[in-house]
Design a protein around this motif. Sequence first.
Motif, PDB file in Angstrom:
ATOM      1  N   PRO A 163       7.855  -3.486  14.642  1.00  0.00           N
ATOM      2  CA  PRO A 163       9.062  -1.480  14.402  1.00  0.00           C
ATOM      3  C   PRO A 163       8.510  -1.125  12.998  1.00  0.00           C
ATOM      4  O   PRO A 163       9.479  -0.439  12.199  1.00  0.00           O
ATOM      5  N   LEU A 164       7.518  -0.366  12.877  1.00  0.00           N
ATOM      6  CA  LEU A 164       6.988   0.429  11.882  1.00  0.00           C
ATOM      7  C   LEU A 164       7.330   1.614  11.992  1.00  0.00           C
ATOM      8  O   LEU A 164       8.349   2.288  11.112  1.00  0.00           O
ATOM      9  N   VAL A 165       7.465   2.463  12.957  1.00  0.00           N
ATOM     10  CA  VAL A 165       8.588   3.608  13.315  1.00  0.00           C
ATOM     11  C   VAL A 165      10.027   3.100  13.133  1.00  0.00           C
ATOM     12  O   VAL A 165      10.107   4.225  12.675  1.00  0.00           O
ATOM     13  N   GLU A 166      10.492   2.440  14.033  1.00  0.00           N
ATOM     14  CA  GLU A 166      11.952   2.109  13.040  1.00  0.00           C
ATOM     15  C   GLU A 166      12.259   2.375  11.770  1.00  0.00           C
ATOM     16  O   GLU A 166      13.599   3.021  11.391  1.00  0.00           O
ATOM     17  N   SER A 167      11.742   1.586  11.215  1.00  0.00           N
ATOM     18  CA  SER A 167      11.796   1.276   9.882  1.00  0.00           C
ATOM     19  C   SER A 167      11.487   2.659   8.981  1.00  0.00           C
ATOM     20  O   SER A 167      12.542   2.440   8.206  1.00  0.00           O
ATOM     21  N   VAL A 168      10.545   2.928   8.588  1.00  0.00           N
ATOM     22  CA  VAL A 168      10.361   4.305   8.154  1.00  0.00           C
ATOM     23  C   VAL A 168      11.358   5.014   8.972  1.00  0.00           C
ATOM     24  O   VAL A 168      12.463   6.045   8.305  1.00  0.00           O
ATOM     25  N   ALA A 169      11.806   5.318   9.741  1.00  0.00           N
ATOM     26  CA  ALA A 169      13.155   6.791  10.085  1.00  0.00           C
ATOM     27  C   ALA A 169      14.135   5.729  10.065  1.00  0.00           C
ATOM     28  O   ALA A 169      15.082   6.789   9.673  1.00  0.00           O
ATOM     29  N   ALA A 170      14.443   4.352  10.177  1.00  0.00           N
ATOM     30  CA  ALA A 170      15.576   3.587   9.516  1.00  0.00           C
ATOM     31  C   ALA A 170      15.859   4.309   7.739  1.00  0.00           C
ATOM     32  O   ALA A 170      16.686   4.641   7.345  1.00  0.00           O
ATOM     33  N   GLY A 171      14.535   4.489   7.156  1.00  0.00           N
ATOM     34  CA  GLY A 171      14.366   5.486   5.800  1.00  0.00           C
ATOM     35  C   GLY A 171      15.167   6.685   5.993  1.00  0.00           C
ATOM     36  O   GLY A 171      16.045   6.409   4.694  1.00  0.00           O
ATOM     37  N   VAL A 172      14.780   7.145   6.577  1.00  0.00           N
ATOM     38  CA  VAL A 172      15.433   8.480   7.098  1.00  0.00           C
ATOM     39  C   VAL A 172      16.635   8.414   6.996  1.00  0.00           C
ATOM     40  O   VAL A 172      17.674   9.617   6.446  1.00  0.00           O
ATOM     41  N   ALA A 183       1.182  -1.145  -0.288  1.00  0.00           N
ATOM     42  CA  ALA A 183      -0.027  -0.125   0.036  1.00  0.00           C
ATOM     43  C   ALA A 183       1.079   1.801  -0.259  1.00  0.00           C
ATOM     44  O   ALA A 183       0.358   2.247  -0.220  1.00  0.00           O
ATOM     45  N   GLY A 184       2.748   0.846   0.076  1.00  0.00           N
ATOM     46  CA  GLY A 184       3.112   2.016   0.119  1.00  0.00           C
ATOM     47  C   GLY A 184       3.788   3.005   1.200  1.00  0.00           C
ATOM     48  O   GLY A 184       4.275   3.782   1.479  1.00  0.00           O
ATOM     49  N   VAL A 185       3.441   2.280   2.440  1.00  0.00           N
ATOM     50  CA  VAL A 185       3.101   3.063   3.764  1.00  0.00           C
ATOM     51  C   VAL A 185       5.126   3.162   3.680  1.00  0.00           C
ATOM     52  O   VAL A 185       5.401   3.889   4.477  1.00  0.00           O
ATOM     53  N   PHE A 186       5.561   1.966   4.103  1.00  0.00           N
ATOM     54  CA  PHE A 186       6.498   1.917   3.833  1.00  0.00           C
ATOM     55  C   PHE A 186       7.751   2.751   2.670  1.00  0.00           C
ATOM     56  O   PHE A 186       9.512   3.498   2.916  1.00  0.00           O
ATOM     57  N   ALA A 187       6.976   3.342   1.538  1.00  0.00           N
ATOM     58  CA  ALA A 187       8.368   4.019   0.780  1.00  0.00           C
ATOM     59  C   ALA A 187       7.611   5.300   1.236  1.00  0.00           C
ATOM     60  O   ALA A 187       9.068   6.175   0.750  1.00  0.00           O
ATOM     61  N   LEU A 188       7.088   5.871   2.182  1.00  0.00           N
ATOM     62  CA  LEU A 188       7.295   7.432   2.259  1.00  0.00           C
ATOM     63  C   LEU A 188       8.153   8.113   2.604  1.00  0.00           C
ATOM     64  O   LEU A 188       8.453   9.169   2.150  1.00  0.00           O
ATOM     65  N   ALA A 189       8.777   7.212   3.398  1.00  0.00           N
ATOM     66  CA  ALA A 189      10.151   8.377   3.805  1.00  0.00           C
ATOM     67  C   ALA A 189      11.644   7.770   2.957  1.00  0.00           C
ATOM     68  O   ALA A 189      12.685   8.289   3.294  1.00  0.00           O
ATOM     69  N   VAL A 190      11.195   6.716   2.153  1.00  0.00           N
ATOM     70  CA  VAL A 190      12.727   6.430   1.163  1.00  0.00           C
ATOM     71  C   VAL A 190      12.809   7.333   0.224  1.00  0.00           C
ATOM     72  O   VAL A 190      11.869   7.300  -0.939  1.00  0.00           O
ATOM     73  N   PRO A 191      13.542   8.106   0.158  1.00  0.00           N
ATOM     74  CA  PRO A 191      13.709   8.613  -0.792  1.00  0.00           C
ATOM     75  C   PRO A 191      13.820   7.931  -2.454  1.00  0.00           C
ATOM     76  O   PRO A 191      13.852   6.583  -2.314  1.00  0.00           O
ATOM     77  N   GLU A 192      13.384   9.056  -3.896  1.00  0.00           N
ATOM     78  CA  GLU A 192      12.785   8.031  -4.867  1.00  0.00           C
ATOM     79  C   GLU A 192      14.301   7.725  -5.832  1.00  0.00           C
ATOM     80  O   GLU A 192      14.379   6.276  -6.266  1.00  0.00           O
ATOM     81  N   ALA A 193      15.223   8.032  -5.253  1.00  0.00           N
ATOM     82  CA  ALA A 193      16.359   7.054  -5.874  1.00  0.00           C
ATOM     83  C   ALA A 193      16.794   5.767  -5.114  1.00  0.00           C
ATOM     84  O   ALA A 193      17.262   5.003  -6.275  1.00  0.00           O
ATOM     85  N   TYR A 194      16.260   5.005  -4.326  1.00  0.00           N
ATOM     86  CA  TYR A 194      15.868   3.888  -3.618  1.00  0.00           C
ATOM     87  C   TYR A 194      14.681   2.612  -3.636  1.00  0.00           C
ATOM     88  O   TYR A 194      14.817   2.138  -2.593  1.00  0.00           O
TER      89      TYR A 194
END
Length: 364
Positions: free
Chosen positions: A86-95, A50-61
């Motif tokens: 670890p929802l928050v943690e995975s998104v933050a790891a993307g940042v 659904a795109g949740v974890f892609a929200l904080a990952v840059p387009e280049a990746y």
Amino acid sequence: MRFLLDDEQREFARSLDALLTAADTPAVVRGWAAGDHGPGLTLWRRLADAGVFALAVPEAYGGVGPLPVETAVAFVELGRHGVPGPLVESVAAGVLLGGVGGPAAEEWLPGIASGTAVVSLALEGYGPCALDADVADAVLTVTGDELRLTRGAGGVTGPGAATGPGVPTGPGGSTGPGGSTGRPAPTGPGAPTVSVDPARRLFRPEPGGEVVAAGPGVREAARATGTWATFATAAQALGCGEALLRATVAYVKQRTQFGVPVGSFQAVKHRLADTLLGLEFARPLLYGAAVELADGAPGAGAAVAAAKVAAGEAGYAAARTALQLHGAVGYTEELDLAWWLRRARPLRDAWGTPSACRARVLAG
């Protein structure tokens, strides 16, 4: 100030609500707390689709981010439905990885965005524990200006591996007793730290790990990562509070005393109104912080801290109201409400306690 979501953002929220309602998240939470991670990891992949974890990952990746407003929309729904992991943690790891770049970003960010990699995170200044490290494919830790990565904490050797989180698991889950899952038992994280919420398993990362980045850039990326983690947790806390209020309103309409619903009593109405006001005052702070994050405003960190204080306190107040108005039934394990009650306090304190966030507001 009033913040209005556009049609696409509102549809995103509705689609997540429908997905999570159909997934029977209370059963997923109960299984996760018992060590049966299979249903939770299946849901993880659906959220990734659904795109949740892609929200904080840059387009280049392989991501679409950073998109703070959409992240707030998603995490309010995740908090409302009580999704574990670890929802928050995975998104933050993307940042974090997006900020430092390099080989580690190229290896892990596509997996985070696609949901084939579950990553947990511990940052200096936010407590010593990483959430659900026994399930994570990697645990990131930042100390000073060093970023370290420990692989396979959950028994997986890397993103996209044949035994990764997208692979169906047996009835015992990834670490459940007696389950034949195809994933080796975790050897890294050790025993979890006791948590108020049994579905939030806290582990102290083992010393060592592979240094994947170092230098001032790591420190700067870690600051941004902490802000994003605080922000996503605030959204979760708001959603958790909304779920508690909704359940309580429904209950006081049904429960009767002296021949009338207890919800008709003025004292009950006042308590519910105070709870609603707390949540509604937190909402514009959350979306205001999202706008500042999206604009890269210098005061974004203070805005996020203010949102976290308001949402965390409002969610915890909703839990106290729910427990009081449900009476003795609120304490029972059989009631799904118990999982939201137990989560409200940890969300209030995770990724920035009220006192720490207030200090950041004053400093900002």
